[in-house]
Write an enzyme that holds these catalytic residues in place. Structure first.
Site, PDB file in Angstrom:
ATOM      1  N   HIS A 175     -33.801 -32.019 -18.031  1.00 22.27           N
ATOM      2  CA  HIS A 175     -32.688 -31.880 -17.060  1.00 22.27           C
ATOM      3  C   HIS A 175     -32.692 -33.115 -16.171  1.00 22.27           C
ATOM      4  CE1 HIS A 175     -30.244 -29.274 -14.111  1.00 22.27           C
ATOM      5  NE2 HIS A 175     -30.239 -30.516 -13.641  1.00 22.27           N
ATOM      6  N   HIS A 188     -30.142 -36.183 -14.056  1.00 18.31           N
ATOM      7  CA  HIS A 188     -28.871 -36.772 -13.609  1.00 18.31           C
ATOM      8  C   HIS A 188     -29.022 -38.288 -13.653  1.00 18.31           C
ATOM      9  CE1 HIS A 188     -27.230 -32.958 -12.143  1.00 18.31           C
ATOM     10  NE2 HIS A 188     -28.498 -32.684 -11.881  1.00 18.31           N
ATOM     11  N   LEU A 189     -28.247 -38.915 -14.547  1.00 13.88           N
ATOM     12  CA  LEU A 189     -28.301 -40.380 -14.652  1.00 13.88           C
ATOM     13  C   LEU A 189     -27.146 -41.044 -13.925  1.00 13.88           C
ATOM     14  CD1 LEU A 189     -29.279 -41.449 -18.278  1.00 13.88           C
ATOM     15  CD2 LEU A 189     -30.600 -41.714 -16.177  1.00 13.88           C
ATOM     16  N   ARG A 190     -26.101 -40.251 -13.583  1.00 14.88           N
ATOM     17  CA  ARG A 190     -24.878 -40.799 -12.967  1.00 14.88           C
ATOM     18  C   ARG A 190     -24.215 -41.793 -13.913  1.00 14.88           C
ATOM     19  NH1 ARG A 190     -25.701 -36.525  -9.769  1.00 14.88           N
ATOM     20  NH2 ARG A 190     -27.111 -36.891  -8.033  1.00 14.88           N
ATOM     21  N   ASN A 216     -22.315 -33.700 -14.867  1.00  9.58           N
ATOM     22  CA  ASN A 216     -21.517 -33.513 -13.626  1.00  9.58           C
ATOM     23  C   ASN A 216     -21.109 -34.846 -13.005  1.00  9.58           C
ATOM     24  OD1 ASN A 216     -24.218 -33.988 -12.820  1.00  9.58           O
ATOM     25  ND2 ASN A 216     -23.959 -32.875 -10.894  1.00  9.58           N
ATOM     26  N   LYS A 229     -23.458 -27.052 -20.430  1.00 10.05           N
ATOM     27  CA  LYS A 229     -23.943 -26.773 -19.090  1.00 10.05           C
ATOM     28  C   LYS A 229     -22.976 -25.858 -18.341  1.00 10.05           C
ATOM     29  CE  LYS A 229     -26.061 -27.146 -15.165  1.00 10.05           C
ATOM     30  NZ  LYS A 229     -27.103 -27.959 -14.576  1.00 10.05           N
ATOM     31  N   HIS A 262     -27.007 -23.370 -14.396  1.00  5.16           N
ATOM     32  CA  HIS A 262     -27.321 -23.487 -12.971  1.00  5.16           C
ATOM     33  C   HIS A 262     -27.197 -22.079 -12.405  1.00  5.16           C
ATOM     34  CE1 HIS A 262     -27.495 -25.651  -9.011  1.00  5.16           C
ATOM     35  NE2 HIS A 262     -27.145 -24.420  -8.661  1.00  5.16           N
ATOM     36  N   HIS A 297     -34.025 -25.369 -13.530  1.00  3.60           N
ATOM     37  CA  HIS A 297     -34.664 -25.576 -12.218  1.00  3.60           C
ATOM     38  C   HIS A 297     -34.904 -24.263 -11.492  1.00  3.60           C
ATOM     39  CE1 HIS A 297     -30.436 -25.387 -11.248  1.00  3.60           C
ATOM     40  NE2 HIS A 297     -30.194 -26.661 -11.496  1.00  3.60           N
ATOM     41  N   LEU A 314     -30.559 -28.446  -4.655  1.00  3.62           N
ATOM     42  CA  LEU A 314     -30.075 -27.123  -5.048  1.00  3.62           C
ATOM     43  C   LEU A 314     -30.562 -26.783  -6.448  1.00  3.62           C
ATOM     44  CD1 LEU A 314     -26.472 -27.326  -3.597  1.00  3.62           C
ATOM     45  CD2 LEU A 314     -28.280 -25.743  -2.871  1.00  3.62           C
ATOM     46  N   ASP A 333     -34.617 -32.541 -12.896  1.00  3.62           N
ATOM     47  CA  ASP A 333     -33.433 -32.496 -12.026  1.00  3.62           C
ATOM     48  C   ASP A 333     -33.441 -33.700 -11.084  1.00  3.62           C
ATOM     49  OD1 ASP A 333     -31.008 -31.609 -11.095  1.00  3.62           O
ATOM     50  OD2 ASP A 333     -31.831 -30.031  -9.826  1.00  3.62           O
ATOM     51  N   HIS A 391     -29.112 -39.916  -5.052  1.00  3.15           N
ATOM     52  CA  HIS A 391     -27.985 -40.150  -4.134  1.00  3.15           C
ATOM     53  C   HIS A 391     -28.429 -41.281  -3.231  1.00  3.15           C
ATOM     54  CE1 HIS A 391     -25.704 -36.444  -5.015  1.00  3.15           C
ATOM     55  NE2 HIS A 391     -26.867 -35.833  -5.090  1.00  3.15           N
ATOM     56  N   ALA A 432     -27.104 -32.904  -2.032  1.00  2.00           N
ATOM     57  CA  ALA A 432     -28.304 -32.218  -2.528  1.00  2.00           C
ATOM     58  C   ALA A 432     -28.904 -33.022  -3.669  1.00  2.00           C
ATOM     59  CB  ALA A 432     -27.929 -30.826  -3.030  1.00  2.00           C
TER      60      ALA A 432
HETATM   61  O1  DOR Z   1     -29.999 -30.883  -6.004  1.00  2.00           O
HETATM   62  C1  DOR Z   1     -29.180 -30.969  -6.898  1.00  2.00           C
HETATM   63  N1  DOR Z   1     -28.532 -32.131  -7.172  1.00  2.00           N
HETATM   64  N2  DOR Z   1     -28.896 -29.888  -7.614  1.00  2.00           N
HETATM   65  C2  DOR Z   1     -27.905 -29.864  -8.514  1.00  2.00           C
HETATM   66  O2  DOR Z   1     -27.688 -28.820  -9.086  1.00  2.00           O
HETATM   67  C3  DOR Z   1     -27.062 -31.046  -8.734  1.00  2.00           C
HETATM   68  C4  DOR Z   1     -27.747 -32.264  -8.342  1.00  2.00           C
HETATM   69  C5  DOR Z   1     -26.825 -33.476  -8.241  1.00  2.00           C
HETATM   70  O3  DOR Z   1     -26.041 -33.690  -9.158  1.00  2.00           O
HETATM   71  O4  DOR Z   1     -26.929 -34.204  -7.261  1.00  2.00           O
HETATM   72 ZN    ZN Z   2     -29.298 -30.781 -11.851  1.00  2.00          ZN
END
Ligand code: DOR
Ligand code: ZN
Length: 343
Positions: free
Chosen positions: A13, A15-17, A41, A99, A136, A174, A219, A247, A251, A263
């Site tokens: 899991h 997030h690479l953006r 996402n 997802k 999620h 998560h 989150l 996860d 940011h 988050a």
């Molecule tokens: O903390 C989190 N950040 N939880 C998520 O479910 C999404 C993620 C994000 O994409 O920043």
């Molecule tokens: Zn996530």
């Protein structure tokens, strides 16, 4: 023990953006992990097979020369998702999971699901073709306390979906509560659960006591200490249903340190040193490989990586921030000095 060699880990899991952010964070994952399940996402979300193929190409073009990394793509489930498109994306080998974000649950989840009845046909197709659903697991009802949203989701949404869709493979992502650990343990092997690095380290006091710590806000939000201890017991148990999903969610500091901050904890650079320490504290270093490298591939029906990584007992040199063209991103601070390095 002063050295530990394990099969190369995967991150189930991540997030690479995209764009500049992706270019900055991707090498930190590719350095320690062979594969990762890539979260969809983005803005706009990765909904179709074509979008997932294009995103995968962008990831591979951003990968520095000489680095070996296989992004495992996912589709973002909406109430309009086309079951035939999902099937084609799975059968071509491109997409490894779908997802489910409840609409409004987290970052960029606005296109997620509000009425779970509307995704029944896609879920039934996924059960038929053996494509896992990554969930999620939080309700979004304003009258449900944020610390209860995972437990309520299991009762009101997850369990009914699983009962109505026999054979559907589900990953509870998560997980943050002993309720989720107990639920996962009571199911057959069609259910897996990922656990993040940070939820093994922090509880809600770390976020809120002695001043608010935005870099610990993610989150699902970290819960009470008893839940952290249940997660540590689960992760270090060696049980096949539990595997690593960091996860890691970068940011910029500017977006974290706001009156309404984002988050996410960015753990890609230091996950393996932190995990080695957690597993050592739990006298479970011999089970680290199950959690990072064996249980996930088994659930997804993929081979265990042939390469290895060696962890050695020496303080790692890791940055406190990663610089991106959009500004610095703070690396998760576990609150203790790290003692293991990736060789
Ligand atoms: O903390 C989190 N950040 N939880 C998520 O479910 C999404 C993620 C994000 O994409 O920043
Ligand atoms: Zn996530």
């Amino acid at each position: 023990m002063t050295s530990l060699t394990i099969a190369r880990p995967d991150d189930w899991h991540l997030h690479l953006r995209d764009g500049a952010m992706m270019r900055a964070v991707l090498p930190w994952t590719a350095r320690d992990f062979a594969r990762a399940i890539i979260m969809p996402n983005l803005v706009p979300p990765v909904v179709t097979g074509d979008q997932a193929a294009a995103y995968r190409d962008r990831i591979l073009s951003a990968l520095p020369d000489g680095m070996d990394f296989d992004p495992l793509m996912t589709l973002y489930l909406t109430e309009d998702t086309d079951a035939d498109d999902v099937t084609a994306a799975h059968q071509s080998g491109l997409v490894k999971a779908v997802k489910l974000y409840p609409a409004g649950a987290t970052t960029n989840s606005a296109s997620g699901v509000t009425n779970f009845d509307n995704i029944r046909p896609v879920l039934e197709r996924m059960a038929e073709i053996g494509l896992p659903l990554c969930v999620h697991g939080e309700v979004t009802d304003h009258d449900i306390d944020i610390f209860d949203r995972e437990a309520v989701f299991i009762d009101r949404v997850l369990d009914p979906i699983r009962r109505a869709t026999p054979g559907l493979r589900v990953v509870m992502e998560h997980i943050t509560t002993s309720n989720a650990v107990d639920y996962a343990r009571a199911q057959d092997d069609s259910l897996g659960a990922t656990i993040t690095t940070h939820h093994l380290v922090i509880n809600r006091n770390h976020i809120l006591a002695g001043g608010i710590k935005p870099h610990y806000y993610c989150l699902p939000v970290a819960k009470r200490e008893e839940h952290r201890l249940a997660l540590r017991a689960a992760a270090t148990s060696g049980e096949a249903r539990f595997f690593l999903g960091t996860d890691s969610a970068p940011h910029t500091d500017a977006n974290k340190l706001l009156p309404c901050g984002c988050a996410g904890c960015f753990t890609a650079p230091n996950t393996l040193p932190i995990l080695a320490q957690v597993f050592e504290e739990e006298s479970a270093l011999d089970r680290l490989e199950a959690f990072t490298s064996r249980n996930g591939p088994k659930f997804y029906g993929l081979p265990i990586n042939k390469g290895t990584v060696t962890l050695v007992k020496s303080a790692p040199t890791l940055p406190s921030h990663v610089d991106t063209d959009e500004g610095p991103v703070t690396v998760f601070d576990p609150g203790f000095d790290l003692m293991w390095s990736v060789q």
